[in-house]
Design a protein around this motif. Sequence first.
Motif, mmCIF file in Angstrom:
data_model
loop_
_atom_site.group_PDB
_atom_site.id
_atom_site.type_symbol
_atom_site.label_atom_id
_atom_site.label_comp_id
_atom_site.label_asym_id
_atom_site.label_seq_id
_atom_site.Cartn_x
_atom_site.Cartn_y
_atom_site.Cartn_z
ATOM 1 N N ALA A 43 55.578 -9.497 65.645
ATOM 2 C CA ALA A 43 56.398 -8.485 66.306
ATOM 3 C C ALA A 43 57.880 -8.879 66.371
ATOM 4 N N PHE A 44 58.167 -10.157 66.556
ATOM 5 C CA PHE A 44 59.542 -10.580 66.827
ATOM 6 C C PHE A 44 60.277 -11.156 65.618
ATOM 7 N N VAL A 45 59.541 -11.729 64.647
ATOM 8 C CA VAL A 45 60.216 -12.362 63.492
ATOM 9 C C VAL A 45 60.274 -11.359 62.334
ATOM 10 N N PRO A 46 61.456 -10.996 61.886
ATOM 11 C CA PRO A 46 61.565 -10.051 60.768
ATOM 12 C C PRO A 46 60.971 -10.647 59.485
ATOM 13 N N ASP A 47 60.431 -9.771 58.630
ATOM 14 C CA ASP A 47 59.873 -10.235 57.367
ATOM 15 C C ASP A 47 60.891 -11.028 56.558
ATOM 16 N N GLY A 48 62.159 -10.671 56.713
ATOM 17 C CA GLY A 48 63.205 -11.340 55.935
ATOM 18 C C GLY A 48 63.273 -12.837 56.199
ATOM 19 N N VAL A 49 62.922 -13.255 57.412
ATOM 20 C CA VAL A 49 62.942 -14.686 57.735
ATOM 21 C C VAL A 49 61.896 -15.423 56.909
ATOM 22 N N TRP A 50 60.659 -14.862 56.858
ATOM 23 C CA TRP A 50 59.599 -15.491 56.064
ATOM 24 C C TRP A 50 59.948 -15.432 54.578
ATOM 25 N N GLN A 51 60.537 -14.325 54.146
ATOM 26 C CA GLN A 51 60.894 -14.190 52.727
ATOM 27 C C GLN A 51 61.939 -15.216 52.328
ATOM 28 N N PHE A 52 62.895 -15.488 53.228
ATOM 29 C CA PHE A 52 63.912 -16.513 52.956
ATOM 30 C C PHE A 52 63.280 -17.904 52.953
ATOM 31 N N LEU A 53 62.450 -18.170 53.976
ATOM 32 C CA LEU A 53 61.845 -19.501 54.118
ATOM 33 C C LEU A 53 60.957 -19.839 52.925
ATOM 34 N N PHE A 54 60.200 -18.846 52.448
ATOM 35 C CA PHE A 54 59.270 -19.072 51.340
ATOM 36 C C PHE A 54 59.846 -18.608 49.996
#
Length: 392
Positions: free
Chosen positions: A211-222
């Motif tokens: 709910a709180f972490v945008p998909d973009g954060v995971w996309q950047f991290l991975f």
Amino acid sequence: MSAFLNDLGRAAMLIIGMVWQVGWSLVLGFAISALLQTLVSKQGMQKALGRNGPKEIILATLAGAASSSCSYASAAVSRTLFKRGAALVPSLAFLFASTNLVIELGVVLLLLMGWQFMAGEWIGGVVLIGILALLVKLTYPAQLVEAARRFPEAGGHGHDHGAMAEAPGSVWQKLGRRETWVHASHSFVMDWRMLWKDIVLGFVIAGILGAFVPDGVWQFLFVKGASPWIQVPANALLGPIVAMLSFVCSIGNVPMAAILWGSGVSFGGVLAFLFADLIVLPLLDVYRRTYGWKMAAYIGGVFYATMVIAALIMDLAFNGLGWIPARNPHAAAMMAHFSINYTFVLNLLFGLVAVGALVLAKRNPMRMAPRHCCGGGRAKLPAMDEHAHHHH
């Protein structure tokens, strides 16, 4: 403030939805596990695991697949096997099998992520054990193993979470005895008592992150969008580290894995995340207190290498076979969907099974003993004879 409250509401609905989607499958898995723990003799299993041969590894794998999926409980059983003379590879194979090949984990993956992830987890579990056996054979630290076997552990140990005292007769004869079902009901209740905090924590973490972490954060991290030659190895290396820092049990990892998959993490990266519940920081500390820090470092290093290599192999194999499932960027939203369907009926049915096990265990109380696994607390020992167990 309204945006925060909206996200908080989404997180709550997501948590409730995930529990609803997988509730019946957890009851089914724990019921099967409880029966197998009751019917299979751990004493006989320990005697059979004294060598690092293929037969012993296969037996340990089958025994692990039939046991509880709680990584903390599995570590306690693995320690018991190792300290009582089981060879290193079967002891560790049991650990991998009991957290990757168990029925309830596969069913939860099937429901939340599709059959491909269920197959990837189960086939990958076998691949993990094969790689582990090879790496240990190549790097076998004989002196370290003997020192770990004799290592004086501080504090109390978890009791054996094992089978009923051997009773004569076939499996079918044992199933016809009331005490078998009483013992199974206590194993069922104990598994839930050990696991519920890990499972709830996993759902809460996944709900909050979803709910709180945008998909973009995971996309950047991975590194989404990078060449597969960069993304696949990077994801396999990073997946276990993210899992290591999340402190979550094997089943609790699945909702978070679904969110990572929907965000664009590679198939192998998600599998590496799922494989890595055995190297979360609290478990690494358990290994240190059980075997000493040198052996803990060896186990952690071998496990990490095994998980990364297995994830890469599974990614290549499933891509080659065309078995990579379609991504579902709305996985989180779908988990919060409720309707009167087969899930409703199955939750009702298996809810009654759970209540029946609880009632049977409560009406047939066993001797109380402290439990040191999966968050502590006091639990009832499933002992058919009060004097057959002691806390060592």
